[in-house]
Design a protein around this motif. Structure first.
Motif, mmCIF file in Angstrom:
data_model
loop_
_atom_site.group_PDB
_atom_site.id
_atom_site.type_symbol
_atom_site.label_atom_id
_atom_site.label_comp_id
_atom_site.label_asym_id
_atom_site.label_seq_id
_atom_site.Cartn_x
_atom_site.Cartn_y
_atom_site.Cartn_z
ATOM 1 N N HIS A 124 -9.602 3.919 -10.102
ATOM 2 C CA HIS A 124 -9.333 3.148 -11.310
ATOM 3 C C HIS A 124 -8.319 2.056 -10.994
ATOM 4 O O HIS A 124 -7.817 1.984 -9.874
ATOM 5 C CB HIS A 124 -8.827 4.059 -12.439
ATOM 6 C CG HIS A 124 -7.520 4.709 -12.152
ATOM 7 N ND1 HIS A 124 -7.398 5.828 -11.351
ATOM 8 C CD2 HIS A 124 -6.257 4.398 -12.543
ATOM 9 C CE1 HIS A 124 -6.125 6.181 -11.275
ATOM 10 N NE2 HIS A 124 -5.424 5.328 -11.981
ATOM 11 N N LEU A 125 -8.037 1.215 -11.973
ATOM 12 C CA LEU A 125 -6.986 0.229 -11.789
ATOM 13 C C LEU A 125 -6.047 0.255 -12.968
ATOM 14 O O LEU A 125 -6.400 0.695 -14.058
ATOM 15 C CB LEU A 125 -7.537 -1.179 -11.537
ATOM 16 C CG LEU A 125 -8.346 -1.925 -12.589
ATOM 17 C CD1 LEU A 125 -7.439 -2.638 -13.577
ATOM 18 C CD2 LEU A 125 -9.213 -2.956 -11.898
ATOM 19 N N GLU A 126 -4.821 -0.175 -12.710
ATOM 20 C CA GLU A 126 -3.807 -0.258 -13.760
ATOM 21 C C GLU A 126 -3.198 -1.645 -13.720
ATOM 22 O O GLU A 126 -2.965 -2.198 -12.639
ATOM 23 C CB GLU A 126 -2.717 0.797 -13.561
ATOM 24 C CG GLU A 126 -3.214 2.211 -13.779
ATOM 25 C CD GLU A 126 -2.139 3.261 -13.601
ATOM 26 O OE1 GLU A 126 -0.967 2.911 -13.304
ATOM 27 O OE2 GLU A 126 -2.468 4.448 -13.754
ATOM 28 N N ILE A 127 -2.932 -2.186 -14.889
ATOM 29 C CA ILE A 127 -2.367 -3.527 -15.007
ATOM 30 C C ILE A 127 -1.022 -3.437 -15.711
ATOM 31 O O ILE A 127 -0.901 -2.844 -16.775
ATOM 32 C CB ILE A 127 -3.306 -4.443 -15.820
ATOM 33 C CG1 ILE A 127 -4.678 -4.527 -15.147
ATOM 34 C CG2 ILE A 127 -2.688 -5.830 -15.993
ATOM 35 C CD1 ILE A 127 -5.744 -5.199 -15.992
ATOM 36 N N THR A 134 0.853 -1.184 0.000
ATOM 37 C CA THR A 134 0.000 0.000 0.000
ATOM 38 C C THR A 134 0.893 1.239 0.000
ATOM 39 O O THR A 134 1.969 1.257 0.586
ATOM 40 C CB THR A 134 -0.941 0.043 1.227
ATOM 41 O OG1 THR A 134 -0.155 0.061 2.419
ATOM 42 C CG2 THR A 134 -1.881 -1.148 1.242
ATOM 43 N N SER A 135 0.413 2.275 -0.674
ATOM 44 C CA SER A 135 1.157 3.531 -0.766
ATOM 45 C C SER A 135 0.186 4.627 -1.167
ATOM 46 O O SER A 135 -1.016 4.388 -1.320
ATOM 47 C CB SER A 135 2.291 3.412 -1.796
ATOM 48 O OG SER A 135 1.762 3.150 -3.081
ATOM 49 N N ALA A 175 -1.234 -2.319 -4.420
ATOM 50 C CA ALA A 175 -0.597 -3.044 -5.510
ATOM 51 C C ALA A 175 -0.523 -4.526 -5.158
ATOM 52 O O ALA A 175 -0.016 -4.892 -4.100
ATOM 53 C CB ALA A 175 0.795 -2.494 -5.780
ATOM 54 N N VAL A 176 -1.038 -5.363 -6.048
ATOM 55 C CA VAL A 176 -0.995 -6.815 -5.882
ATOM 56 C C VAL A 176 -0.139 -7.368 -7.016
ATOM 57 O O VAL A 176 -0.489 -7.219 -8.190
ATOM 58 C CB VAL A 176 -2.415 -7.429 -5.907
ATOM 59 C CG1 VAL A 176 -2.344 -8.945 -5.759
ATOM 60 C CG2 VAL A 176 -3.295 -6.818 -4.824
#
Length: 128
Positions: free
Chosen positions: A105-108, A49-50, A63-64
């Motif tokens: 949102h998410l980023e991949i 986490t950040s 972040a996973v």
């Protein structure tokens, strides 16, 4: 049977967020379950986490990362199409919709044979 997947956690100092705890749990678990399903025995799962400042304000980032084979059918910036080996393809879509509902949102970031990192962005209460 055991999958012998190691997990590593790094928790940063993050500001408060406003989100339904059930929604947050579902969003995170969908990504973690996909990561575990993608890895072979001996894989590594990392959750960090950040915070990150963007044009829209300050975001809490979860972040996973996994050491799986990567998402070969994904285009950068887009949700991957298709299903995982268990036949379920809604996990990332659910996460995407939950984050969108809260202004996130998410980023991949995925590379063939080098794993995947999925970042969940949730606006903090300190966003402008």
């Amino acid at each position: 049977y055991t999958r012998n997947i190691q997990s590593h956690y790094e928790f940063g100092n993050i500001p408060p967020i406003t989100i339904n705890s059930f929604h947050l749990e579902q969003a995170i678990l969908s990504v973690i379950n996909n990561a575990i399903a993608a890895m072979n025995s001996g894989g590594r799962l990392q959750i960090c986490t950040s915070t990150e400042e963007r044009a829209g304000g300050i975001f809490v980032v979860i972040a996973v990362s996994d050491t799986g084979p990567g998402m070969t059918d994904s285009t950068p910036g887009e949700l991957p199409a298709g299903k995982n080996k268990n036949g379920k393809g809604f996990g990332l879509f659910i996460t995407y919709e939950i984050l969108k509902h809260y202004g996130g949102h998410l980023e991949i970031d995925s590379k063939k044979d080098a794993g995947t990192t999925i970042k969940l962005y949730i606006p903090s209460q300190h966003s402008t």
